[in-house]
Scaffold this motif. Structure first.
Motif, PDB file in Angstrom:
ATOM      1  N   GLN A  96      51.032  26.478 105.951  1.00 34.35           N
ATOM      2  CA  GLN A  96      52.260  26.211 104.742  1.00 34.35           C
ATOM      3  C   GLN A  96      51.528  25.703 103.322  1.00 34.35           C
ATOM      4  OE1 GLN A  96      52.437  24.322 107.605  1.00 34.35           O
ATOM      5  NE2 GLN A  96      54.516  24.691 108.702  1.00 34.35           N
ATOM      6  N   LYS A  97      50.447  25.131 103.366  1.00 31.05           N
ATOM      7  CA  LYS A  97      50.017  24.553 101.940  1.00 31.05           C
ATOM      8  C   LYS A  97      49.225  25.876 101.351  1.00 31.05           C
ATOM      9  CE  LYS A  97      46.853  21.624 103.131  1.00 31.05           C
ATOM     10  NZ  LYS A  97      45.425  20.768 102.800  1.00 31.05           N
ATOM     11  N   LYS A  98      48.611  26.816 102.020  1.00 33.25           N
ATOM     12  CA  LYS A  98      48.112  28.157 101.610  1.00 33.25           C
ATOM     13  C   LYS A  98      48.983  29.101 101.021  1.00 33.25           C
ATOM     14  CE  LYS A  98      43.906  28.231 104.696  1.00 33.25           C
ATOM     15  NZ  LYS A  98      44.463  27.367 105.797  1.00 33.25           N
TER      16      LYS A  98
ATOM     17  N   TYR B 216      52.172  28.121  99.972  1.00 36.52           N
ATOM     18  CA  TYR B 216      52.902  27.551  98.684  1.00 36.52           C
ATOM     19  C   TYR B 216      51.934  27.665  97.638  1.00 36.52           C
ATOM     20  CZ  TYR B 216      54.836  24.022  95.969  1.00 36.52           C
ATOM     21  OH  TYR B 216      55.263  23.233  94.914  1.00 36.52           O
TER      22      TYR B 216
ATOM     23  N   LEU C 254      56.228  23.758 101.868  1.00 37.83           N
ATOM     24  CA  LEU C 254      55.857  22.483 101.717  1.00 37.83           C
ATOM     25  C   LEU C 254      56.770  21.711 102.277  1.00 37.83           C
ATOM     26  CD1 LEU C 254      53.234  21.440 100.375  1.00 37.83           C
ATOM     27  CD2 LEU C 254      54.455  20.801  98.453  1.00 37.83           C
TER      28      LEU C 254
ATOM     29  N   TRP D 147      56.092  21.681 105.961  1.00 40.54           N
ATOM     30  CA  TRP D 147      54.748  20.958 106.138  1.00 40.54           C
ATOM     31  C   TRP D 147      54.947  19.524 106.060  1.00 40.54           C
ATOM     32  CZ3 TRP D 147      52.011  17.795 102.546  1.00 40.54           C
ATOM     33  CH2 TRP D 147      50.911  17.209 102.951  1.00 40.54           C
TER      34      TRP D 147
ATOM     35  N   THR E 243      47.974  20.875  91.957  1.00 45.20           N
ATOM     36  CA  THR E 243      48.563  20.691  93.337  1.00 45.20           C
ATOM     37  C   THR E 243      47.231  21.100  94.338  1.00 45.20           C
ATOM     38  OG1 THR E 243      50.564  21.874  92.722  1.00 45.20           O
ATOM     39  CG2 THR E 243      49.922  22.116  95.038  1.00 45.20           C
ATOM     40  N   TRP E 244      46.412  21.970  93.787  1.00 43.41           N
ATOM     41  CA  TRP E 244      45.331  22.180  94.958  1.00 43.41           C
ATOM     42  C   TRP E 244      44.541  20.972  94.922  1.00 43.41           C
ATOM     43  CZ3 TRP E 244      40.219  21.771  93.271  1.00 43.41           C
ATOM     44  CH2 TRP E 244      39.239  22.201  94.456  1.00 43.41           C
TER      45      TRP E 244
ATOM     46  N   LEU F 141      46.326  18.517  97.375  1.00 46.79           N
ATOM     47  CA  LEU F 141      46.779  18.714  98.669  1.00 46.79           C
ATOM     48  C   LEU F 141      45.338  18.575  99.680  1.00 46.79           C
ATOM     49  CD1 LEU F 141      49.672  21.275  98.236  1.00 46.79           C
ATOM     50  CD2 LEU F 141      49.770  18.725  99.204  1.00 46.79           C
TER      51      LEU F 141
ATOM     52  N   GLU G 232      46.220  21.078 107.088  1.00 44.33           N
ATOM     53  CA  GLU G 232      47.211  21.912 107.309  1.00 44.33           C
ATOM     54  C   GLU G 232      48.290  21.596 108.352  1.00 44.33           C
ATOM     55  OE1 GLU G 232      48.799  24.327 105.861  1.00 44.33           O
ATOM     56  OE2 GLU G 232      47.324  25.177 104.541  1.00 44.33           O
TER      57      GLU G 232
END
Length: 388
Positions: free
Chosen positions: A69-71, A73, A114, A117, A176-177, A180, A185
């Motif tokens: 989900q992080k990717k 997003y 997110l 996640w 954000t990167w 997080l 993940e």
């Protein structure tokens, strides 16, 4: 401590996301109308956005369950920022349509990613608190941005807020990167899905068999269809009754404060079908009143409009917590994205129908039709009783 750290990071990231989009909140429709587009054409642009998001949302959600989900997003933030920059680069309908399509890709990638996640890494109480807090604080954080966007647009051109929105969204992506990167993940406790379990058609069929999820899909489609006239016509109506556009940024401050209050109330709201029904009724009933307002009765329009914004912000976190009780962690993003897709489908229908209705009815009359539909939906939701 880990759940608390995840909660704080989620709240920060969602605030940054909302700030990136706030520059155009008070001038969006005015910008398009100023480019010689009719209200019907404005609705068609939004229809492009909603239709694209509706089609893509289930697939991007399923992609999130597969690769993380992080990717997806962060990819969504990138596409959203590019869409904003394209919007501010021209005054042509087809460029606007292209920008809507790019932004819709961003929306579909970010949608429920997110949040899912977060729910997979924390319990229901922590997730519900984080959702409410992020919306509450994000609304407050967008106030100066929206006010400044209205001022900048009125003084230097309505395309400038779009450029600022694009630049801010790309900056939000980088932050954000960085924030997080320290979290995994998938939590170790999250069950890993087998390849056949991630088949989107199978996930859709299983979700439709679950009464809470099936009825929530239908309700979300109906409710979001009624929201569109409120979204699209408010700036036009208030400019008409006041005669000025400069103050719309300050009106957005009132809208944001009302929305922040709604998000704050969601923290303590009862998560049940009756609780949801009360929220829906509080959105619909006030919007009947503007129909009876006199020509210069701006407060008779403004007060109900602000009151209905409270309910609209309470709705989201409560619905998420209510429905996610029935979703497995391994397919959470897929199912939540199906619900999101139902919402954008309803929004697309609402845009199309409200755009057509403005050919014969005033925007305020269209508002009242939406209000009646919301009241009937509230009565239906009240009788679900799934929590028993």
């Amino acid at each position: 401590m880990k759940q608390k750290s995840i909660e704080r990071t989620f709240v920060l990231v969602k605030i940054l996301q909302n700030i990136g989009g706030a520059w155009t909140f008070s001038t969006y429709v005015l910008f398009l109308v100023g480019a010689n587009l009719s209200l019907f054409q404005v609705n068609m642009l939004n229809l492009i956005y909603m239709s694209t998001a509706t089609v893509l949302d289930p697939f991007t959600g399923n992609l999130g369950d597969r690769i993380g989900q992080k990717k997806i997003y962060m990819f969504g933030l990138f596409f959203w920022g590019i869409g904003m920059l394209v919007y501010g680069s021209s005054g042509l309908f087809w460029i606007f349509a292209l920008a809507e399509g790019i932004a819709a890709i961003g929306h579909a990638l970010m949608s429920e990613a997110l949040e899912s996640w977060l729910r997979n890494h924390t319990n229901e109480e922590t997730t519900h608190k984080a959702l409410s807090s992020s919306e509450y604080l994000a609304k407050l954080a967008t106030i100066p941005t929206a006010v400044l966007g209205g001022f900048v647009g009125a003084r230097w051109g309505l395309q400038i807020p779009w450029i600022l929105a694009g630049v801010t969204s790309i900056a939000a992506l980088l932050i954000t990167w960085w924030q997080l990167r320290r979290f995994p993940e998938k939590e170790e406790t999250v069950e890993i899905a087998l390849p056949n379990e991630l088949n989107l058609w199978l996930i859709t069929k299983n979700a439709w068999r679950e009464p809470i999820l099936r009825r929530s899909f239908i309700a979300v489609a109906l409710i979001t269809s009624t929201f569109q006239p409120f979204n699209m016509f408010w700036s036009v109506i208030f400019k008409e009754v006041s005669g000025k556009s400069e103050w719309l940024g300050f009106l957005w401050m009132g809208i944001a404060l009302a929305s922040a209050l709604g998000s704050y109330l969601a923290k303590k709201w009862k998560i049940s079908s009756r609780g949801l029904a009360l929220i829906i009724a509080s959105i619909g009933i006030p919007m009947l009143l503007p129909l009876f307002a006199g020509k210069n009765w701006i407060l008779f329009i403004l007060v109900p409009f602000l009151f209905h914004e409270i309910g609209r912000s309470t709705w989201g976190p409560v619905l998420f917590s209510y429905t996610n009780r029935k979703i497995e962690s391994k397919v959470r993003t897929s199912v939540n994205s199906l619900r999101s897709s139902a919402g954008t489908f309803g929004a697309a229908i609402g845009l199309l129908v409200s755009g057509i209705l403005t050919k014969w009815l005033s925007p305020i009359t269209v508002w009242s039709i939406s209000a009646v539909i919301l009241i009937f939906v509230a009565l239906w939701v009240r009788g679900w009783n799934h929590e028993k």
